[in-house]
Design a protein around this motif. Sequence first.
Motif, PDB file in Angstrom:
ATOM      1  N   VAL A  13     -30.954  21.878 -31.012  1.00 24.16           N
ATOM      2  CA  VAL A  13     -29.605  22.266 -31.445  1.00 24.16           C
ATOM      3  C   VAL A  13     -28.672  22.367 -30.244  1.00 24.16           C
ATOM      4  O   VAL A  13     -27.526  21.917 -30.294  1.00 24.16           O
ATOM      5  CB  VAL A  13     -29.653  23.605 -32.223  1.00 24.16           C
ATOM      6  CG1 VAL A  13     -28.255  24.168 -32.439  1.00 24.16           C
ATOM      7  CG2 VAL A  13     -30.346  23.407 -33.550  1.00 24.16           C
ATOM      8  N   GLN A  16     -27.520  19.020 -28.863  1.00 31.12           N
ATOM      9  CA  GLN A  16     -26.506  18.362 -29.678  1.00 31.12           C
ATOM     10  C   GLN A  16     -25.147  19.037 -29.587  1.00 31.12           C
ATOM     11  O   GLN A  16     -24.240  18.704 -30.338  1.00 31.12           O
ATOM     12  CB  GLN A  16     -26.954  18.327 -31.137  1.00 31.12           C
ATOM     13  CG  GLN A  16     -28.112  17.408 -31.367  1.00 31.12           C
ATOM     14  CD  GLN A  16     -28.530  17.372 -32.824  1.00 31.12           C
ATOM     15  OE1 GLN A  16     -28.279  18.309 -33.569  1.00 31.12           O
ATOM     16  NE2 GLN A  16     -29.163  16.294 -33.209  1.00 31.12           N
ATOM     17  N   GLY A  18     -24.691  22.689 -29.287  1.00 33.76           N
ATOM     18  CA  GLY A  18     -24.659  24.079 -29.723  1.00 33.76           C
ATOM     19  C   GLY A  18     -24.616  25.044 -28.542  1.00 33.76           C
ATOM     20  O   GLY A  18     -24.629  24.637 -27.378  1.00 33.76           O
ATOM     21  N   TYR A  36     -25.660  29.036 -32.326  1.00 35.57           N
ATOM     22  CA  TYR A  36     -24.742  28.293 -33.179  1.00 35.57           C
ATOM     23  C   TYR A  36     -24.894  26.800 -32.925  1.00 35.57           C
ATOM     24  O   TYR A  36     -24.974  26.366 -31.777  1.00 35.57           O
ATOM     25  CB  TYR A  36     -23.291  28.679 -32.878  1.00 35.57           C
ATOM     26  CG  TYR A  36     -22.941  30.085 -33.274  1.00 35.57           C
ATOM     27  CD1 TYR A  36     -22.521  30.368 -34.565  1.00 35.57           C
ATOM     28  CD2 TYR A  36     -23.021  31.131 -32.367  1.00 35.57           C
ATOM     29  CE1 TYR A  36     -22.186  31.660 -34.933  1.00 35.57           C
ATOM     30  CE2 TYR A  36     -22.695  32.418 -32.732  1.00 35.57           C
ATOM     31  CZ  TYR A  36     -22.279  32.680 -34.019  1.00 35.57           C
ATOM     32  OH  TYR A  36     -21.956  33.954 -34.385  1.00 35.57           O
ATOM     33  N   SER A  37     -24.898  26.025 -34.005  1.00 36.18           N
ATOM     34  CA  SER A  37     -24.888  24.576 -33.860  1.00 36.18           C
ATOM     35  C   SER A  37     -23.463  24.135 -33.551  1.00 36.18           C
ATOM     36  O   SER A  37     -22.529  24.940 -33.613  1.00 36.18           O
ATOM     37  CB  SER A  37     -25.386  23.909 -35.147  1.00 36.18           C
ATOM     38  OG  SER A  37     -24.450  24.093 -36.181  1.00 36.18           O
ATOM     39  N   ARG A  38     -23.278  22.873 -33.262  1.00 33.05           N
ATOM     40  CA  ARG A  38     -21.929  22.386 -32.955  1.00 33.05           C
ATOM     41  C   ARG A  38     -21.014  22.469 -34.172  1.00 33.05           C
ATOM     42  O   ARG A  38     -19.795  22.474 -34.041  1.00 33.05           O
ATOM     43  CB  ARG A  38     -21.989  20.964 -32.434  1.00 33.05           C
ATOM     44  CG  ARG A  38     -22.473  19.979 -33.458  1.00 33.05           C
ATOM     45  CD  ARG A  38     -22.474  18.580 -32.936  1.00 33.05           C
ATOM     46  NE  ARG A  38     -23.128  17.705 -33.907  1.00 33.05           N
ATOM     47  CZ  ARG A  38     -23.688  16.576 -33.615  1.00 33.05           C
ATOM     48  NH1 ARG A  38     -23.698  16.166 -32.374  1.00 33.05           N
ATOM     49  NH2 ARG A  38     -24.249  15.861 -34.545  1.00 33.05           N
ATOM     50  N   ASP A  39     -21.607  22.563 -35.389  1.00 32.75           N
ATOM     51  CA  ASP A  39     -20.829  22.686 -36.616  1.00 32.75           C
ATOM     52  C   ASP A  39     -20.497  24.133 -36.961  1.00 32.75           C
ATOM     53  O   ASP A  39     -19.797  24.387 -37.935  1.00 32.75           O
ATOM     54  CB  ASP A  39     -21.579  22.062 -37.786  1.00 32.75           C
ATOM     55  CG  ASP A  39     -21.863  20.589 -37.568  1.00 32.75           C
ATOM     56  OD1 ASP A  39     -21.024  19.929 -36.925  1.00 32.75           O
ATOM     57  OD2 ASP A  39     -22.916  20.115 -38.020  1.00 32.75           O
ATOM     58  N   GLY A  40     -21.049  25.084 -36.203  1.00 35.87           N
ATOM     59  CA  GLY A  40     -20.783  26.495 -36.445  1.00 35.87           C
ATOM     60  C   GLY A  40     -21.819  27.204 -37.292  1.00 35.87           C
ATOM     61  O   GLY A  40     -21.655  28.375 -37.619  1.00 35.87           O
ATOM     62  N   HIS A  41     -22.904  26.527 -37.647  1.00 38.13           N
ATOM     63  CA  HIS A  41     -23.969  27.146 -38.431  1.00 38.13           C
ATOM     64  C   HIS A  41     -24.884  27.947 -37.509  1.00 38.13           C
ATOM     65  O   HIS A  41     -25.117  27.575 -36.365  1.00 38.13           O
ATOM     66  CB  HIS A  41     -24.789  26.090 -39.168  1.00 38.13           C
ATOM     67  CG  HIS A  41     -23.981  25.268 -40.116  1.00 38.13           C
ATOM     68  ND1 HIS A  41     -23.477  25.768 -41.288  1.00 38.13           N
ATOM     69  CD2 HIS A  41     -23.562  23.988 -40.056  1.00 38.13           C
ATOM     70  CE1 HIS A  41     -22.802  24.839 -41.916  1.00 38.13           C
ATOM     71  NE2 HIS A  41     -22.833  23.733 -41.180  1.00 38.13           N
TER      72      HIS A  41
END
Length: 85
Positions: A13, A16, A18, A36-41
């Motif tokens: 993660v 990529q 995060g 946090y992932s790059r998508d905010g999850h």
Amino acid sequence: MNISRSEQRVLHVLAQGGHIRHDRAENGRIRDVLCYSRDGHVLADCTLDVFQKLRRKRLVESRASSPYRISEMGRRSVRAQLNNR
């Protein structure tokens, strides 16, 4: 280097894009972490124990009090993740 499955997931993660945010206690020690992932999850596998192992192995680093990100050694250590879903 031996890297557990949960450590490998967190490194993937981070590789990529995060980051890991941390919260410090009164004595200055880190008491809570959220990955946090790059998508905010938020990644549920990132516990304080996993974070401490990654830090001890120097696979994650923080610069100038910013959130923890993957280090150069971490980038070299992360394995490709198979798409076995």
